[in-house]
Design a protein around this motif. Structure first.
Motif, mmCIF file in Angstrom:
data_model
loop_
_atom_site.group_PDB
_atom_site.id
_atom_site.type_symbol
_atom_site.label_atom_id
_atom_site.label_comp_id
_atom_site.label_asym_id
_atom_site.label_seq_id
_atom_site.Cartn_x
_atom_site.Cartn_y
_atom_site.Cartn_z
ATOM 1 N N GLU A 11 -9.095 4.035 -58.153
ATOM 2 C CA GLU A 11 -10.485 3.665 -57.858
ATOM 3 C C GLU A 11 -11.434 4.143 -58.937
ATOM 4 N N GLU A 12 -11.190 5.323 -59.462
ATOM 5 C CA GLU A 12 -12.107 5.859 -60.451
ATOM 6 C C GLU A 12 -12.002 5.139 -61.791
ATOM 7 N N ASP A 13 -10.919 4.349 -61.993
ATOM 8 C CA ASP A 13 -10.774 3.578 -63.224
ATOM 9 C C ASP A 13 -11.459 2.223 -63.131
ATOM 10 N N ALA A 14 -11.850 1.817 -61.925
ATOM 11 C CA ALA A 14 -12.487 0.514 -61.729
ATOM 12 C C ALA A 14 -13.867 0.516 -62.380
ATOM 13 N N PRO A 15 -14.245 -0.594 -63.018
ATOM 14 C CA PRO A 15 -15.569 -0.647 -63.637
ATOM 15 C C PRO A 15 -16.666 -0.577 -62.585
ATOM 16 N N ARG A 16 -17.739 0.111 -62.924
ATOM 17 C CA ARG A 16 -18.868 0.259 -62.007
ATOM 18 C C ARG A 16 -20.137 -0.138 -62.745
ATOM 19 N N ALA A 17 -21.025 -0.778 -62.025
ATOM 20 C CA ALA A 17 -22.284 -1.215 -62.621
ATOM 21 C C ALA A 17 -23.228 -0.029 -62.805
ATOM 22 N N PHE A 18 -23.955 -0.044 -63.895
ATOM 23 C CA PHE A 18 -24.959 0.978 -64.167
ATOM 24 C C PHE A 18 -26.289 0.269 -64.322
ATOM 25 N N GLY A 19 -27.306 0.724 -63.637
ATOM 26 C CA GLY A 19 -28.601 0.068 -63.757
ATOM 27 C C GLY A 19 -29.688 0.791 -62.984
ATOM 28 N N TRP A 20 -30.754 0.072 -62.676
ATOM 29 C CA TRP A 20 -31.946 0.623 -62.051
ATOM 30 C C TRP A 20 -31.870 0.464 -60.539
ATOM 31 N N CYS A 21 -32.036 1.562 -59.811
ATOM 32 C CA CYS A 21 -32.098 1.531 -58.349
ATOM 33 C C CYS A 21 -33.569 1.392 -57.958
ATOM 34 N N HIS A 22 -33.888 0.306 -57.267
ATOM 35 C CA HIS A 22 -35.268 0.049 -56.875
ATOM 36 C C HIS A 22 -35.740 0.964 -55.741
ATOM 37 N N TRP A 23 -34.828 1.634 -55.050
ATOM 38 C CA TRP A 23 -35.231 2.485 -53.927
ATOM 39 C C TRP A 23 -35.638 3.883 -54.379
ATOM 40 N N HIS A 24 -34.834 4.519 -55.237
ATOM 41 C CA HIS A 24 -35.244 5.859 -55.672
ATOM 42 C C HIS A 24 -35.900 5.830 -57.058
ATOM 43 N N GLN A 25 -36.091 4.616 -57.591
ATOM 44 C CA GLN A 25 -36.800 4.410 -58.858
ATOM 45 C C GLN A 25 -36.182 5.191 -60.012
ATOM 46 N N GLY A 26 -34.863 5.051 -60.177
ATOM 47 C CA GLY A 26 -34.182 5.715 -61.276
ATOM 48 C C GLY A 26 -32.885 5.014 -61.613
ATOM 49 N N HIS A 27 -32.321 5.368 -62.764
ATOM 50 C CA HIS A 27 -31.038 4.809 -63.176
ATOM 51 C C HIS A 27 -29.919 5.436 -62.363
ATOM 52 N N SER A 28 -28.871 4.650 -62.120
ATOM 53 C CA SER A 28 -27.761 5.142 -61.326
ATOM 54 C C SER A 28 -26.499 4.344 -61.640
#
Length: 65
Positions: A11-28
Motif C-alpha cells: 500500500e505504501e508503494d501505491a502512488p498518492r496524489a499531492f495537492g491543495w486541501c480546500h478544508w484545512h487550506q494547506g498542501h497535503s
C-alpha cells in the motif's frame, strides 16, 4: 528454471496524489476529489480534501458516490 512470481506492491508503494486541501487550506498528500462545479452553473471548479479532513468533516469523495 524458476518461474517468476508476481508480488503486488505494498500500500505504501501505491502512488498518492499531492495537492491543495480546500478544508484545512494547506498542501497535503493523499488528497481526493470531493466536488465538481460545472462551468454552466458558474465559473466552474473542483474541490479536494485530504484523508483527515474527509474523516473529520464526513465528506464523501466524488468517485465513491
Amino acid at each position: 528454471m524458476a518461474e517468476p512470481t508476481y508480488t503486488p506492491p505494498a500500500e505504501e508503494d501505491a502512488p498518492r496524489a499531492f495537492g491543495w486541501c480546500h478544508w484545512h487550506q494547506g498542501h497535503s498528500e493523499g488528497i481526493r476529489l470531493i466536488d465538481v462545479i460545472e462551468q454552466g452553473s458558474g465559473s466552474g471548479g473542483t474541490t479536494f480534501a485530504c484523508g483527515p479532513c474527509i474523516t473529520t468533516n464526513g465528506l464523501t469523495p466524488f468517485a465513491d458516490r
